[in-house]
Motif scaffolding. Structure first.
Motif, short mmCIF file in Angstrom:
data_model
loop_
_atom_site.label_atom_id
_atom_site.label_comp_id
_atom_site.label_asym_id
_atom_site.label_seq_id
_atom_site.Cartn_x
_atom_site.Cartn_y
_atom_site.Cartn_z
N MET A 98 29.52 45.76 48.40
CA MET A 98 28.81 45.09 47.32
C MET A 98 28.92 43.57 47.39
O MET A 98 28.25 42.86 46.63
CB MET A 98 29.34 45.58 45.96
N LEU A 99 29.78 43.06 48.27
CA LEU A 99 29.98 41.62 48.38
C LEU A 99 29.12 41.06 49.52
O LEU A 99 28.84 41.75 50.51
CB LEU A 99 31.45 41.31 48.61
N PRO A 100 28.70 39.81 49.41
CA PRO A 100 27.73 39.26 50.38
C PRO A 100 28.21 39.24 51.82
O PRO A 100 27.40 39.40 52.74
CB PRO A 100 27.49 37.83 49.85
N HIS A 101 29.50 39.04 52.03
CA HIS A 101 30.02 38.95 53.40
C HIS A 101 30.94 40.12 53.76
O HIS A 101 31.72 40.03 54.71
CB HIS A 101 30.75 37.63 53.61
N GLY A 102 30.85 41.20 53.02
CA GLY A 102 31.65 42.38 53.32
C GLY A 102 33.13 42.09 53.34
O GLY A 102 33.67 41.44 52.43
N LEU A 103 33.82 42.55 54.37
CA LEU A 103 35.27 42.36 54.46
C LEU A 103 35.65 40.90 54.67
O LEU A 103 36.82 40.53 54.48
CB LEU A 103 35.84 43.20 55.61
N ASP A 104 34.69 40.08 55.06
CA ASP A 104 34.96 38.66 55.24
C ASP A 104 34.70 37.84 53.98
O ASP A 104 34.79 36.61 54.00
CB ASP A 104 34.11 38.09 56.39
N SER A 105 34.37 38.52 52.88
CA SER A 105 34.14 37.82 51.62
C SER A 105 35.44 37.20 51.12
O SER A 105 36.52 37.80 51.23
CB SER A 105 33.58 38.77 50.56
N GLU A 106 35.33 36.00 50.56
CA GLU A 106 36.50 35.29 50.08
C GLU A 106 36.94 35.80 48.70
O GLU A 106 36.11 36.12 47.85
CB GLU A 106 36.22 33.78 49.99
N VAL A 107 38.24 35.89 48.53
CA VAL A 107 38.84 36.27 47.25
C VAL A 107 39.51 35.04 46.66
O VAL A 107 40.25 34.34 47.36
CB VAL A 107 39.87 37.40 47.45
N SER A 108 39.24 34.76 45.40
CA SER A 108 39.84 33.58 44.77
C SER A 108 41.30 33.86 44.42
O SER A 108 41.80 34.98 44.60
CB SER A 108 39.06 33.20 43.51
N GLU A 109 41.98 32.86 43.90
CA GLU A 109 43.40 32.99 43.53
C GLU A 109 43.61 34.15 42.57
O GLU A 109 42.90 34.31 41.59
CB GLU A 109 43.88 31.69 42.89
N ARG A 110 44.61 34.99 42.92
CA ARG A 110 44.97 36.19 42.14
C ARG A 110 43.80 37.16 42.02
O ARG A 110 43.81 38.05 41.16
CB ARG A 110 45.47 35.81 40.74
N GLY A 111 42.80 37.01 42.86
CA GLY A 111 41.68 37.96 42.86
C GLY A 111 40.78 37.84 41.65
O GLY A 111 40.11 38.81 41.28
N ARG A 112 40.74 36.66 41.02
CA ARG A 112 39.96 36.52 39.79
C ARG A 112 38.46 36.64 40.03
O ARG A 112 37.70 36.83 39.07
CB ARG A 112 40.27 35.17 39.12
N SER A 113 38.02 36.51 41.28
CA SER A 113 36.58 36.65 41.56
C SER A 113 36.16 38.11 41.57
O SER A 113 34.96 38.40 41.66
CB SER A 113 36.25 36.00 42.90
N LEU A 114 37.12 39.04 41.49
CA LEU A 114 36.82 40.47 41.49
C LEU A 114 37.08 41.05 40.10
O LEU A 114 37.84 40.49 39.31
CB LEU A 114 37.70 41.19 42.52
N SER A 115 36.45 42.18 39.82
CA SER A 115 36.71 42.88 38.56
C SER A 115 38.07 43.57 38.65
O SER A 115 38.67 43.68 39.73
CB SER A 115 35.62 43.91 38.30
N GLY A 116 38.56 44.07 37.49
CA GLY A 116 39.85 44.74 37.49
C GLY A 116 39.87 45.96 38.39
O GLY A 116 40.83 46.18 39.13
N GLY A 117 38.80 46.77 38.36
CA GLY A 117 38.74 47.95 39.21
C GLY A 117 38.67 47.60 40.68
O GLY A 117 39.28 48.28 41.53
N GLN A 118 37.95 46.53 41.02
CA GLN A 118 37.87 46.11 42.42
C GLN A 118 39.23 45.64 42.91
O GLN A 118 39.63 45.95 44.04
CB GLN A 118 36.83 45.00 42.55
N ARG A 119 39.93 44.88 42.08
CA ARG A 119 41.27 44.42 42.47
C ARG A 119 42.20 45.61 42.70
O ARG A 119 42.98 45.62 43.66
CB ARG A 119 41.86 43.50 41.39
N GLN A 120 42.14 46.60 41.83
CA GLN A 120 43.02 47.77 41.99
C GLN A 120 42.73 48.50 43.30
O GLN A 120 43.65 48.94 43.99
CB GLN A 120 42.84 48.71 40.81
N ARG A 121 41.46 48.63 43.65
CA ARG A 121 41.13 49.34 44.88
C ARG A 121 41.57 48.57 46.13
O ARG A 121 42.04 49.17 47.11
CB ARG A 121 39.62 49.63 44.93
N ILE A 122 41.43 47.25 46.10
CA ILE A 122 41.89 46.44 47.24
C ILE A 122 43.41 46.54 47.36
O ILE A 122 43.96 46.69 48.46
CB ILE A 122 41.45 44.98 47.08
#
Length: 569
Positions: free
Chosen positions: A456-480
């Motif tokens: 679902m992210l524009p660059h797939g596994l190469d997509s950047e994650v911000s500090e503490r994963g704030r760019s992701l939702s709670g469920g996305q952070r849990q799965r990562i």
């Protein structure tokens, strides 16, 4: 530059400060020598001007004027070079000392045995930044203080050469001045310590509130969180205001003392000139030297103020470094044969009241606790972040108390309920070593449902994650985070509520993926999710700190009303 003295046995604040200074002694001596050259050059300026007036201007000697002007220019070049290099070397001493301290603080924070004195993240950041900066500022200021002493001595000798009464006045008055400045710096040290403590607490509260902002919003507790921070920040503000007032009084007192002393020097010098005991050039030199003395004397005040703040910070740093570990003893490595068999014998702790449990190697077990503290205590005991108050945890026949915590965690991986992500790509957050195993990576991603996050992210596994994963939702952070735990392929994996922010359909898929990915390895799943519990080989129900039921999810749902209420609530 190595600084072995800084890493010896635990030390109090005063000893820590002394060792930090000793570790940079060569740089500080170099900075002091260069800055002394600058101070000598500064003191020479009024003397040279006086010489120019007496030997060139008053006599009309052009050659003498050009010669002494050349000497004055050379003196300015020397003092400018010494000042610049002295600042660089002195600042380098502070920077290197700060690096040594921050490395030591980081090592203590990451110590596998933990700390008995829990620190809020914000407070730890404050110690590693503000307190270290205040402590290591002492290194630069001491070099400046040494140069100030030399400057005062040079000025005093020069004044003695001009006039014995003036020189004597300076040499006698300066030590008395230093004693007065030192006496009024004591309240500043006390206020500085209180202000730093309150500021660290406010930073810790702010950091925790920012991290838990989603939880606060979910509970509609924004006002309570805001009120908590308001109280902490008001205390910090009050301490800062008191500290600022003390600094203002201190600075004003130092200026007043210095001004009175300099006025006295100028008064005596003017009287001597009127009586014809010194020349015009000597009078100019005396007044210039008196004005020069303002800088080194102000430096004395800055040195004492910096020492006061540095000692207060050194105490806070030493308390953090010297805090006893959360767990003690144990140096053995886990057994390699049949890894993963766990036995809990009469386990007591927060939320636990005599738990006896045997988990066979390779078993996938679910644990449902009716008290949240019980699950947290189990996680901490299994990862040996905490030793039980009574009883023991045994891994493959070895008590965890006998095992080295760092080696234990190579075998037992505990994934907490709120794991952090880091700045970087998704791949960086999932992989835990430089070696990239594509099969293991994609297997972990699929089992945790993290491949869907990447898609679902524009660059797939190469997509950047911000500090503490704030760019992701709670469920996305849990799965990562879950994929990161699975890719380790640890013999024993302990998961605490890994899917609380995941929808039901995805949760069912993750349950199947977990069972498939962890086949043959021990997995302990602390959760109330029916989807995850149904995937377990057996489920343990803990109620009021004791095991009250043991069976499959289906059996407990059919037979245990307490279990039903806990799962369906």
């Amino acid at each position: 530059m190595n600084s072995p003295d800084l890493h010896l046995e635990p030390a109090d604040g005063r000893t820590l400060l002394r060792r930090s200074i000793t570790s940079q002694s060569r740089r500080m001596l170099g900075a002091g020598a260069l800055t002394c050259g600058h101070q000598v050059g500064e003191a020479a300026v009024p003397l040279l001007i006086g010489v120019i007036i007496d030997r060139a201007v008053a006599t009309g000697d052009t050659v003498a004027l050009i010669t002494w002007l050349g000497v004055l220019i050379a003196n300015f070049a020397m003092l400018s070079t010494c000042g610049r290099l002295g600042f660089q070397v002195g600042f380098g001493a502070s920077v290197n000392a700060a690096l040594d301290l921050r490395v030591r603080i980081a090592r203590r924070a990451l110590d596998a045995r933990g700390s008995s004195q829990a620190q809020l993240p914000g407070a730890m950041v404050s110690i590693a930044t503000s307190d270290v900066r205040r402590l290591t500022a002492v290194h630069y200021q001491l070099a400046q203080g040494l140069a100030a002493v030399v400057g005062v001595i040079v000025a005093g000798v020069a004044l003695l050469a001009v006039s014995l009464p003036l020189g004597g006045l300076v040499l006698i008055g300066t030590p008395l001045l230093l004693l007065a400045v030192r006496a009024i710096s004591s309240p500043l040290e006390k206020r500085s310590s209180a202000q730093q403590e309150q500021a660290a607490r406010a930073a810790g509260v702010a950091t925790d509130l920012v991290r838990g902002v989603r939880v606060l919003k979910g509970l509609r507790a924004e006002r309570a969180g805001s009120a908590q921070y308001h109280r902490a920040s008001r205390l910090a503000l009050g301490a800062s205001v008191h500290n600022a007032r003390t600094e203002a009084v201190y600075s004003a007192s130092v200026i007043a003392i210095n001004g009175c002393f300099l006025a006295l020097v100028a008064l005596v010098g003017g009287r001597l000139a009127m009586d014809g005991q010194i020349t015009v050039g000597q009078l100019v030199s005396a007044v210039g030297l008196a004005q020069f003395l303002l800088e080194p004397m102000a430096t004395f005040g800055a040195v004492f103020a910096t020492l006061a703040a540095g000692r207060a910070s050194a105490v806070r740093i030493a308390e953090f470094l010297n805090a006893p570990p959360a767990v003690t003893g144990g140096s053995a490595a886990p057994a390699s044969a049949n890894p993963g068999a766990i036995v809990l014998n009469d386990l007591h702790g927060p939320g636990l009241n005599g738990v006896d449990l045997k988990i066979d190697a390779g078993q996938f077990i679910g644990v449902l606790t009716t008290e949240p503290s019980a699950a947290a205590t189990l996680c901490r005991c299994l990862g040996r972040e905490l030793d039980p108050e009574q009883g023991e945890v045994v891994l493959d026949g070895q008590s965890l108390r006998d095992l080295d915590p760092a080696r234990l965690r190579e075998v037992v991986l505990v994934c907490p309920h709120d794991p952090d992500l880091f700045t970087g790509t998704l791949t960086d957050n999932v992989l835990t070593s430089a070696e990239r195993d594509e099969d293991a990576l994609h297997s972990a991603l699929a089992a945790a449902g993290a491949d869907q996050v990447a898609s679902m992210l524009p660059h797939g596994l190469d997509s950047e994650v911000s500090e503490r994963g704030r760019s992701l939702s709670g469920g996305q952070r849990q799965r990562i985070a879950l994929a990161r735990a699975l890719v380790r392929d640890a013999p024993v994996l302990v998961l605490h509520d890994p899917t609380t922010a995941v929808d039901t359909v995805t949760e069912s898929s993750i349950a199947e993926g977990l069972r498939r990915n962890r086949a043959g390895r021990t997995t302990v799943l602390l959760t109330s999710s029916p989807a995850l519990l149904s995937a377990a080989d057996r489920v343990i129900l803990l109620h009021e700190g004791r095991i009250v039921a043991d069976g499959t999810h289906a059996e407990l749902m059919a037979q245990q009303s307490t279990y039903q209420e806990a799962v369906l609530s």
